[in-house]
Design a protein around this motif. Structure first.
Motif, PDB file in Angstrom:
ATOM      1  N   ASP A  71      -7.433   0.270   3.819  1.00  0.00           N
ATOM      2  CA  ASP A  71      -6.597   0.834   2.771  1.00  0.00           C
ATOM      3  C   ASP A  71      -5.187   1.110   3.290  1.00  0.00           C
ATOM      4  O   ASP A  71      -4.197   0.914   2.579  1.00  0.00           O
ATOM      5  CB  ASP A  71      -7.233   2.120   2.236  1.00  0.00           C
ATOM      6  N   LYS A 283       7.533   0.107   5.505  1.00  0.00           N
ATOM      7  CA  LYS A 283       7.131   0.676   4.219  1.00  0.00           C
ATOM      8  C   LYS A 283       6.520  -0.376   3.297  1.00  0.00           C
ATOM      9  O   LYS A 283       5.654  -0.067   2.479  1.00  0.00           O
ATOM     10  CB  LYS A 283       8.335   1.325   3.540  1.00  0.00           C
ATOM     11  N   TYR A 286       2.614  -1.174   5.046  1.00  0.00           N
ATOM     12  CA  TYR A 286       1.558  -0.175   5.223  1.00  0.00           C
ATOM     13  C   TYR A 286       1.717   0.985   4.242  1.00  0.00           C
ATOM     14  O   TYR A 286       2.831   1.360   3.891  1.00  0.00           O
ATOM     15  CB  TYR A 286       1.582   0.352   6.666  1.00  0.00           C
ATOM     16  N   LYS A 287       0.582   1.547   3.827  1.00  0.00           N
ATOM     17  CA  LYS A 287       0.587   2.733   2.983  1.00  0.00           C
ATOM     18  C   LYS A 287       0.751   3.945   3.896  1.00  0.00           C
ATOM     19  O   LYS A 287      -0.222   4.556   4.343  1.00  0.00           O
ATOM     20  CB  LYS A 287      -0.711   2.828   2.178  1.00  0.00           C
ATOM     21  N   LYS A 290      -1.096   7.295   3.878  1.00  0.00           N
ATOM     22  CA  LYS A 290      -2.532   7.321   4.198  1.00  0.00           C
ATOM     23  C   LYS A 290      -2.793   7.654   5.658  1.00  0.00           C
ATOM     24  O   LYS A 290      -3.953   7.863   6.043  1.00  0.00           O
ATOM     25  CB  LYS A 290      -3.168   5.967   3.881  1.00  0.00           C
TER      26      LYS A 290
END
Length: 428
Positions: A71, A283, A286-287, A290
């Protein structure tokens, strides 16, 4: 004449050199081989991380961590060798069947028995490793370079025949003979490996050594280059950055850096470093919000606390205390923050219950509490906070109570009430 020299000195018409301001964090020239804004993360919490002293991941925990990493957006997730135990093999199969976006890899010894077990689990790739330093050849597997070369050929050809990725890595690369190392890498590159790997297995390398070795290797092989850095001497993040500058394409990480001994390049630390190099690139990949959830998950699983000074998520990471810092931060956060906390789902905190506090920070808190005080009044109550903090630290609740009491005294219009608040002795 007009112009600018290579070191940023502007030359005016008069011929006088005038030093222009240059952001020291901005690259002054581009390294043609640099992959700082084009790299992949091989996340090894479920392989290297299992070697951490406190680690024991059951199947459910491994699946939860794998999903969280996926995620977040890592490109690869590396798992413990299925040859390690029957449960490791079953876990490898289970994670391969999750349908994650990240590619699933497993890490094996350069041995046909391990390779045969690995390719049957459904992994997307196999990471092959064997020690090449004189230390490991003598005191670990006891094999010479001729044996290593022959075994590498056998295992690589077998894995490739199954249609999956293969990486070949030396172990203890920085204490290996350079000629032996480059000859072996050139050989496996001609066999068609997807990546060759460099491993600073004992954490002895420094950024200059890393840059030189990766740069040299980049001129020898055409495949991708993966790097694995241990953190025994505190250079793992710096070494990772130097490797990318020199042309490496993949960096191994683990959450909170957990692994053998002091572990390896921490995921959060690498992300923080690369964010400063190319914020938009990081940015977009990747989140970032999280990262805290991933770290808390792993910290709970291995029974440790996230360190107070941890990159991005430590509770002090965006805490400001000194008065001159607080004033600048309130005016423009970039004065003392190279990372934007909101990009990571974090918030900054200005600490004011201490002797170093300044009235600008207290004023900011007054405004947050929707109280009405003049600057002179805020300076008065700031002096009171500092006196109290000389005796004992003041919590935010202590400070808020004092501010509200002072505000109530001020609006009462009775000077004696104000004086009473300002003169009330501290309670030990």
């Amino acid at each position: 004449m007009n112009g600018t020299t290579s070191n940023g000195v502007k030359i005016a018409n008069s011929g006088v050199q005038v030093q222009t301001q240059i952001n020291p964090y901005t690259p002054r020239y581009a390294d043609l081989l640099s992959r700082v804004n084009n790299f992949s993360i091989i996340e090894s919490t479920l392989r290297e991380g299992e070697q951490f002293a406190n680690a024991f991941f059951d199947t459910a925990t491994k699946i939860e961590i794998a999903k969280a990493l996926d995620d977040f957006g890592v490109e690869y997730i590396e798992l413990t060798s299925p040859a390690a135990s029957e449960q490791s093999r079953q876990d490898c199969i289970a994670i391969c069947q999750l349908g994650l976006k990240a590619k699933i890899l497993t890490h094996i010894r350069c041995h046909m028995d391990d390779a045969k077990i690995a390719v049957e689990t459904g992994v997307d790739g196999v990471d092959v490793v064997i020690g090449t330093s004189s230390y490991l050849r003598e005191f670990s597997h006891g094999k010479d370079m001729a044996y290593i070369s022959a075994k590498a050929t056998e295992v690589i050809n077998f894995v490739k025949s199954k249609g999956i990725e293969v990486r070949f890595s030396s172990e203890d690369s920085f204490r290996s003979d350079l000629v032996d190392l480059l000859s072996l890498y050139r050989q496996v590159d001609t066999l068609g490996v997807n990546r060759v790997g460099i491993a600073d297995t004992v954490g002895c390398a420094n950024p200059r050594q890393v840059y030189e070795l990766v740069r040299t290797l980049r001129g020898v092989v055409s495949c991708d280059i993966e790097c694995h850095f241990h953190n025994d001497t505190g250079c793992a993040i710096a070494n990772s950055f130097a490797a990318l500058e020199a042309g490496a394409t993949h960096i191994d990480t683990s959450v909170l850096g957990i692994g053998e001994r002091n572990g390896i390049t921490p995921l959060g630390g690498l992300v923080a470093r690369m964010y400063t190099a190319d914020k938009d690139y990081i940015k977009s990949k990747y989140k970032l919000d999280k990262i805290r959830d991933v770290e808390n998950l792993v910290a709970n699983a291995v029974g440790i606390e996230v360190p107070f000074n941890n990159y991005i998520t430590g509770y002090c990471a965006f805490t400001h205390k000194a008065g001159i810092h607080a004033k600048a931060i309130l005016n423009n956060p970039s004065t003392y923050e190279i990372l934007k906390p909101e990009d990571f789902g974090m918030t900054r905190y200005v600490s004011i219950g201490h002797r170093l506090t300044g009235w600008n920070a207290v004023k900011n808190r007054v405004e947050q509490l929707d109280l009405t005080l003049t600057d002179d009044q805020i300076k008065q109550i700031t002096s009171k906070i500092k006196k109290l903090a000389d005796i004992r630290p003041q919590s935010m609740e202590d400070v808020d109570t004092l501010l509200r009491d002072f505000h109530h005294a001020v609006i009462s219009g009775d000077p004696s009430h104000v004086e009473n608040v300002l003169s009330t002795p501290a309670v030990n």
